[in-house]
Structures are given as C-alpha cells and as structure tokens.
Design an enzyme around this catalytic site. Structure first.
Site, PDB file in Angstrom:
ATOM      1  N   GLN A 274      -6.180 -10.489  -7.996  1.00 48.39           N
ATOM      2  CA  GLN A 274      -6.045 -10.620  -6.800  1.00 48.39           C
ATOM      3  C   GLN A 274      -6.036 -11.952  -5.988  1.00 48.39           C
ATOM      4  OE1 GLN A 274      -5.702  -8.088  -4.819  1.00 48.39           O
ATOM      5  NE2 GLN A 274      -6.115  -6.087  -6.040  1.00 48.39           N
ATOM      6  N   TYR A 304      -2.428   1.394 -13.103  1.00 46.03           N
ATOM      7  CA  TYR A 304      -2.106  -0.018 -12.594  1.00 46.03           C
ATOM      8  C   TYR A 304      -3.249  -1.050 -12.777  1.00 46.03           C
ATOM      9  CZ  TYR A 304       1.239   3.270 -10.415  1.00 46.03           C
ATOM     10  OH  TYR A 304       2.130   4.214 -10.270  1.00 46.03           O
ATOM     11  N   ASP A 369      -3.983   1.299  -8.252  1.00 51.87           N
ATOM     12  CA  ASP A 369      -3.621   0.080  -7.419  1.00 51.87           C
ATOM     13  C   ASP A 369      -2.294  -0.178  -7.616  1.00 51.87           C
ATOM     14  OD1 ASP A 369      -3.641  -2.565  -5.818  1.00 51.87           O
ATOM     15  OD2 ASP A 369      -5.017  -3.461  -7.104  1.00 51.87           O
ATOM     16  N   CYS A 396      -0.855  -2.047  -0.879  1.00 58.06           N
ATOM     17  CA  CYS A 396      -0.754  -3.142  -0.419  1.00 58.06           C
ATOM     18  C   CYS A 396       0.483  -3.298   0.377  1.00 58.06           C
ATOM     19  CB  CYS A 396      -0.602  -4.410  -1.529  1.00 58.06           C
ATOM     20  SG  CYS A 396       0.856  -3.996  -2.767  1.00 58.06           S
TER      21      CYS A 396
END
Length: 445
Positions: A274, A304, A369, A396
């Site tokens: 991240q 993921y 994710d 995202c």
C-alpha cells in the site's frame, strides 16, 4: 440540417442561442460545473443539455472551456481560464500537478471539499451499479457510510514510479501522456525519496526507463530501474538496482493477543505494498474490528494477498486452529517466505485467484483486495458459492467496486458495514472497504 444546438458566437467567444448549430471540437463554452466525475474531471452541461466533462475546473467555478471531443450525447473540454472561482478552490499544493503532471489532480481543492466530492462519487456509482442488486438492502449510504481520511495529506507516498525522459531526467508523467515533467517535485511523495532524483542536483538515468523508488519503514531508500509499464500494469523485472538492498522491509503492528510487537515483511521494491504510509496498519485494524466473530470454519482466504499483509490479522480473528491461504499471481510478492507469517498457519500460493478457488478449503472468512479492474463477477460468484460467513472486500476504484458489489448482491450477500478510506489525499483516488454477510444467515455447516 438545423438540430437546435448552438455554436460559439464570434463576437462573444461563447455559445450564441441566436445561431443554433452543431457543437464542434474547438468551440468555446462558458460553463459552471456542478459535480465531479469519477476520474478527476468536472461535470457541466452545455446549453443543449449535453453533459460536458471538463478538465481543470471544479464545482462552483465558472470556466471558459474549449471542447476537445464532441459526441452525440456528451462532450469533453479543457479549461482555458477560470472566470469566477469556486469557494472550494485553493492554490495548488503540488508544483508537479501545477506544471501539468497527472499526480495530485485534487491539490487545488480544499480538504473538506475533497471528502465531500469523493463521497458523492462513491454514492453515485453505488446507486447506479450496486443498489439494483439488493446488496444495499437495509444500508443507508447517507447515514451508515463511514469515512476516514488518512494522515498525513502530503508526503504520504512511500513508493513511487517515475518516468525518465530522453534527456535522462526523472519526474512524474504529464496528465494523459507519457511525457515526463522533470525537475518538479510531487508533494504526495515522501520528499526524502526524491532527493538527488528529482529537482536540484538530480542525477541522470537510462532514457526511456522507469524508476521505482521506495522508502521503507526502516527509513532505507531503494531505487531500481525497470522497463516502462503500460498504464495500470505492474512490471516486476528489475533492470538495474541503483540504490538500497535487494529487499525492502515493511512492518505493521502485530495482531492483538499474539505477544508480538510487529509483523515484518521483506520483498523486492517492485512487489505491491500500500502506498500511503499508514494504509497497511489502518486496513489491518478495520479487518480486526469488522471481522470479529465466532467462525464455524476456522479457515481464511486472503485473495489478491500480495506479500500476505492481511494473513496475520485474518488468523488472529479466526482464533485457535486457524488456517489461512493467501493467493496472489505476483512472483515478486510470493517468492520468499515472510518473517511475519512464521508465527501463523498461513499458506502462500502463487496463482491467479480465478484459477485457485476450486482448490481452496471451505472458508469462514474471506478478505479480497483486487486490483483496480476489480475482482469481476466470475470470482465473486465463485467465492460466494463456497458460503463464507463473512467477506471483507477492498476496492480501489469506485466503478469496478460498485460492479463487484452488485455481483455480491446477485450471489446472495448484503452489506454489513462500509467505509470510504481516503488513502490518496489530493488526488481523485480513494479506497472502499465493505463487510458482506449472507442475506439469509447460515443455519449450519
């Protein structure tokens, strides 16, 4: 043929209702945007009612806009001047963005307005794509949607990919272009990461290459050259290691109750982690809070999963006897054993998620994710078919997230909790976390 659409009047350089003709590329309009679109453009309306996507303006501005694309039902334009400024407009916080880079495209918007606009964008995408599936039944977006802006709002980016121009100078890329804007720093990046690389005293690099620059949690800088990647694609092969060790070191607080101070990860600079300095620990806290429960099946999936960041937290939530499988296609992320996982029963598989699901043990808790393209309906339905007790989905991109959420609704799940996490201050990007549970509770295993 007269279709009732106006074109610019030569004397006023704005739309003249007295001479209705078809809008064309190059026409100038005076527009006042009312909201922001997903992707960083403002939304305004031409005099004929046609939607115009405007770069360089924000809601409340009165802008002179030159049309760059005209379609039957919409158009796109670039702001040539701001005739009246929005109360939400401030001086740009990022010199690179002010010079035309595509980095901090919200740095000229007040922090409060950024929060409001991002919320509006998310709600709009959810209303359009997700709500019809029933996944939001009983969930009030106006009241129940949590919102969290991560601090700091500048200097938060610990890893950055820079372009290298034909002159060997590095910098951010120009918006919607491969051109490099060298010598001007982006303020979202940890400034120590850019010393000697962008700005005064910068060295030269291989023309046409890309740089991956990382400052890890131990304060060590890593600089490597790679080939230029397509937008949204990850390049893991390192052409040249310029600075730093072969592996970066990142750490987050260890799950409560483990007796450990921190969970430590070591991986190549090109592997995913991240970007915001506080995002990894923040997401782990959300998982620990939202997923707390008694699970009939002490099995967790970390899909993921990258280097396995969420593995310890999933294991801690599941409790004694927990077994976690972390799946990711990235060889750089999954190649080496992680120090953080030595204390937990976490199995790492280097596979594509869609190819792995059939071979995984039935889960109680699933955390996924996916990349910006989303998990997709096939993956969502395949996971749902294994009847996890709870799913925590991290998105995202609001559009692909909303489509994934619709798939969860079609598969029989509903939203339990949701939070908009602004992990990308001064940009149009943000992330969304949601906890999903079966619409019809499981009666037994």
């Amino acid at each position: 043929m007269d279709d009732g659409i106006s074109t610019p009047d030569a004397s006023t350089n704005s739309v003249s209702k007295a001479e209705p003709e078809v809008l064309r590329v190059g026409d100038e309009l005076m527009l006042t945007p009312t909201t922001m679109a997903h992707g960083g453009e403002a939304i305004a309306h031409a005099p004929d009612g046609r939607v115009v996507f405007v770069t360089g303006a924000i809601p409340g501005d009165t802008a002179r806009v030159t049309l760059t694309k005209v379609k039957k039902n919409w158009a796109r334009g670039e702001t040539t001047s701001i005739e009246q400024t929005s109360p939400d407009r401030v001086d740009p916080a990022c010199p690179a963005a002010e010079a035309g880079a595509g980095c901090c495209d919200y740095s000229h918007i007040t922090p409060a307005a950024q929060e409001r606009l991002k919320r509006e964008i998310l709600v709009g995408q959810l209303d359009k794509f997700a709500r019809p599936s029933g996944v939001l039944t009983g969930f009030d977006l106006a009241i129940d949607l949590e919102q969290d802006t991560l601090a700091p709002q500048t200097g938060w980016r610990t890893r950055v990919r820079l372009g290298v121009g034909e002159d060997g100078r590095a910098g951010m890329r120009r918006a919607r272009s491969h051109d490099v804007i060298a010598g001007v720093r982006c303020t979202q990046v940890n400034q120590e990461a850019l010393d000697g690389i962008v700005g005064p005293g910068a060295r030269s690099f291989t023309p046409g290459a890309e740089l991956v620059v990382v400052v890890d949690s131990r304060g060590e800088r890593h600089v490597v050259e790679t080939q230029r990647a397509q937008r949204g694609k990850r390049i893991e092969h390192i052409e040249t290691r310029i600075e730093g060790e072969e592996a970066v070191t990142e750490a987050v607080p260890a799950p409560i109750g483990t007796g450990l101070d921190e969970a430590v990860f070591r991986f190549p600079p090109t592997a995913f982690w991240q970007a915001h300095t506080t995002a990894p620990a923040t997401y782990c806290r959300y998982i620990a809070d939202w997923a707390e429960d008694t699970y009939a099946r002490p099995v967790g999936w970390d899909l993921y999963g990258g280097v396995g960041l969420f593995g310890p937290e999933i294991s801690g939530v599941l409790g004694s006897g927990a077994h976690v499988v972390s799946v990711d296609y990235s060889a750089a992320a999954t190649r080496d054993p992680q120090p953080a996982l030595e204390h937990f029963d976490v199995e790492v598989r280097n596979q594509k998620v869609e190819a792995s699901i059939d071979g995984l043990p039935d889960p109680g808790l699933v955390v996924l994710d996916p990349p910006r393209t989303g998990a997709g309906s096939d993956v969502v339905h395949a996971v749902a078919a294994r009847n996890p007790q709870r799913v925590i989905h991290i998105g995202c991109d609001p559009a692909t997230f909303a489509r994934d959420l619709a798939a969860w609704g079609e598969a029989g799940y509903t939203v339990e909790r949701m939070a908009l996490i602004d992990a990308f201050p001064n940009t149009h990007h943000f992330e969304v976390l949601t906890s999903l549970i079966p619409a019809v509770p499981h009666t037994g295993e």
